[in-house]
Design a protein around this motif. Structure first.
Motif, PDB file in Angstrom:
ATOM      1  N   ASN B  32       8.065  46.253  25.960  1.00 46.59           N
ATOM      2  CA  ASN B  32       8.351  44.833  25.783  1.00 46.59           C
ATOM      3  C   ASN B  32       9.665  44.479  26.445  1.00 46.59           C
ATOM      4  O   ASN B  32      10.395  45.360  26.937  1.00 46.59           O
ATOM      5  N   GLN B  34      13.013  41.676  25.819  1.00 44.12           N
ATOM      6  CA  GLN B  34      13.616  40.784  24.835  1.00 44.12           C
ATOM      7  C   GLN B  34      14.744  39.998  25.493  1.00 44.12           C
ATOM      8  O   GLN B  34      15.528  40.566  26.272  1.00 44.12           O
ATOM      9  N   PHE B  36      18.162  37.755  24.691  1.00 45.06           N
ATOM     10  CA  PHE B  36      19.196  37.565  23.682  1.00 45.06           C
ATOM     11  C   PHE B  36      20.199  36.527  24.169  1.00 45.06           C
ATOM     12  O   PHE B  36      20.378  36.310  25.371  1.00 45.06           O
ATOM     13  N   GLN B  38      24.391  35.668  23.562  1.00 43.24           N
ATOM     14  CA  GLN B  38      25.643  36.177  23.016  1.00 43.24           C
ATOM     15  C   GLN B  38      26.735  35.140  23.218  1.00 43.24           C
ATOM     16  O   GLN B  38      27.039  34.753  24.354  1.00 43.24           O
ATOM     17  N   LEU B  44      24.741  39.757  19.173  1.00 43.05           N
ATOM     18  CA  LEU B  44      23.595  39.228  19.902  1.00 43.05           C
ATOM     19  C   LEU B  44      22.613  38.535  18.963  1.00 43.05           C
ATOM     20  O   LEU B  44      22.333  39.052  17.874  1.00 43.05           O
ATOM     21  N   LEU B  89      21.240  37.547  27.831  1.00 42.19           N
ATOM     22  CA  LEU B  89      20.961  38.927  28.224  1.00 42.19           C
ATOM     23  C   LEU B  89      19.477  39.209  28.074  1.00 42.19           C
ATOM     24  O   LEU B  89      18.861  38.808  27.089  1.00 42.19           O
ATOM     25  N   ASN B  93      12.471  47.456  26.819  1.00 43.09           N
ATOM     26  CA  ASN B  93      12.183  48.588  25.940  1.00 43.09           C
ATOM     27  C   ASN B  93      11.129  49.434  26.640  1.00 43.09           C
ATOM     28  O   ASN B  93       9.998  49.001  26.798  1.00 43.09           O
ATOM     29  N   SER B  98      12.404  53.483  21.318  1.00 45.04           N
ATOM     30  CA  SER B  98      12.806  52.084  21.165  1.00 45.04           C
ATOM     31  C   SER B  98      14.169  51.756  21.760  1.00 45.04           C
ATOM     32  O   SER B  98      14.788  50.766  21.388  1.00 45.04           O
ATOM     33  N   LYS B  99      14.642  52.546  22.697  1.00 40.62           N
ATOM     34  CA  LYS B  99      15.952  52.288  23.286  1.00 40.62           C
ATOM     35  C   LYS B  99      15.856  51.136  24.275  1.00 40.62           C
ATOM     36  O   LYS B  99      14.908  51.043  25.048  1.00 40.62           O
ATOM     37  N   LEU B 100      16.855  50.251  24.238  1.00 36.88           N
ATOM     38  CA  LEU B 100      16.890  49.105  25.134  1.00 36.88           C
ATOM     39  C   LEU B 100      17.817  49.361  26.315  1.00 36.88           C
ATOM     40  O   LEU B 100      18.902  49.920  26.145  1.00 36.88           O
ATOM     41  N   PHE B 102      19.828  47.112  28.995  1.00 38.07           N
ATOM     42  CA  PHE B 102      20.256  45.726  29.125  1.00 38.07           C
ATOM     43  C   PHE B 102      20.548  45.342  30.563  1.00 38.07           C
ATOM     44  O   PHE B 102      20.988  46.174  31.377  1.00 38.07           O
ATOM     45  N   GLY B 103      20.303  44.050  30.846  1.00 38.21           N
ATOM     46  CA  GLY B 103      20.724  43.490  32.110  1.00 38.21           C
ATOM     47  C   GLY B 103      22.192  43.154  32.098  1.00 38.21           C
ATOM     48  O   GLY B 103      22.892  43.306  31.081  1.00 38.21           O
ATOM     49  N   THR B 104      22.629  42.655  33.221  1.00 37.74           N
ATOM     50  CA  THR B 104      24.039  42.363  33.435  1.00 37.74           C
ATOM     51  C   THR B 104      24.460  41.027  32.830  1.00 37.74           C
ATOM     52  O   THR B 104      25.638  40.759  32.695  1.00 37.74           O
TER      53      THR B 104
END
Lengths: 117, 112
Positions: B32, B34, B36, B38, B44, B89, B93, B98-100, B102-104
């Protein structure tokens, strides 16, 4: 959803000391994680906190520097040991949904802003 | 190794404008994605979750799309408001515990 609280919300620490950050969730969750966000950067995963066993650390992070405890399904701590100014970051706790599936939404705590002098 | 990129890095728009934020990822084998929000110095807030089998998700003025095969997602914000000002952001996954990743991030400012 899950409501997550972290303590402390912020702290200023001296070089060479240690700080323990607490993460409390309002419901039982399978997965808990600790992330670091350095100034101006995105989030980087430090480790997965495993209930009843040793945490699983990502490349570049070691247990001696970032010991983690997870005594039950709603609580975890992250300690930042022997701190240096490079450890100045926001530290965030996150959890998966209560079902524990890998397809669950992840929720984040408010973060702990750490400044090391 | 999964890499996530967001374009643009920063965006300033006048209130009321519709806008699109972009997210791209290198490995299409995801569970998936996601989005977010911030706020400065804060944690987040989850906005939308799109499963790998879905094409889009909507919540209020927000619409997120996912094209897994091309490694892209967009977040559409309709009728932007000053309260939408924040960093957005995206995170993927890959299902590995389940580790995410992240983008910049895209820093959005909506002006009056």
């Amino acid at each position: 959803s899950a409501v997550i609280s972290q303590k402390p919300s912020r702290d200023i620490c001296q070089r060479g000391t240690s700080l323990t950050i607490q993460c409390q969730v309002d419901s039982q969750v399978t997965m808990m994680f600790w992330y670091r966000q350095q100034p101006g950067q995105s989030l980087t995963l430090i480790a997965t906190a495993n209930q009843g066993s040793e945490a699983t650390y990502e490349s570049g992070f070691v247990i001696d520097k970032f010991p983690i405890s997870r005594p039950n399904l709603t609580f975890s701590t992250l300690t930042v040991s022997n701190m240096s100014p490079e450890d100045s970051s926001i530290y965030l706790c996150s959890v998966s949904g209560t079902s524990g599936r890998s397809t669950d939404t992840q929720y984040f705590g408010p973060g702990t802003r750490l400044t090391v002098l | 190794k999964q890499e996530v990129t967001q374009i643009p890095a920063a965006l300033s728009v006048p209130e009321g404008e519709n806008l699109v934020l972009n997210c791209s990822f290198t490995d299409s084998a995801i569970y998936n994605l996601q989005w977010f929000r911030q706020d400065p110095g804060k944690g987040l807030t989850s906005l939308l979750l799109i499963q790998s089998s879905q094409r889009e998700q909507t919540s209020g003025r927000l619409n997120a799309s996912l094209d897994k095969s091309s490694g892209r997602s967009t977040l559409y914000i309709a009728a932007s408001q000053p309260g939408d000002s924040a960093t957005y952001l995206c995170a993927v996954n890959t299902g590995t515990a389940s580790k995410l990743t992240f983008g910049t991030g895209t820093r959005l400012q909506v002006t009056l």
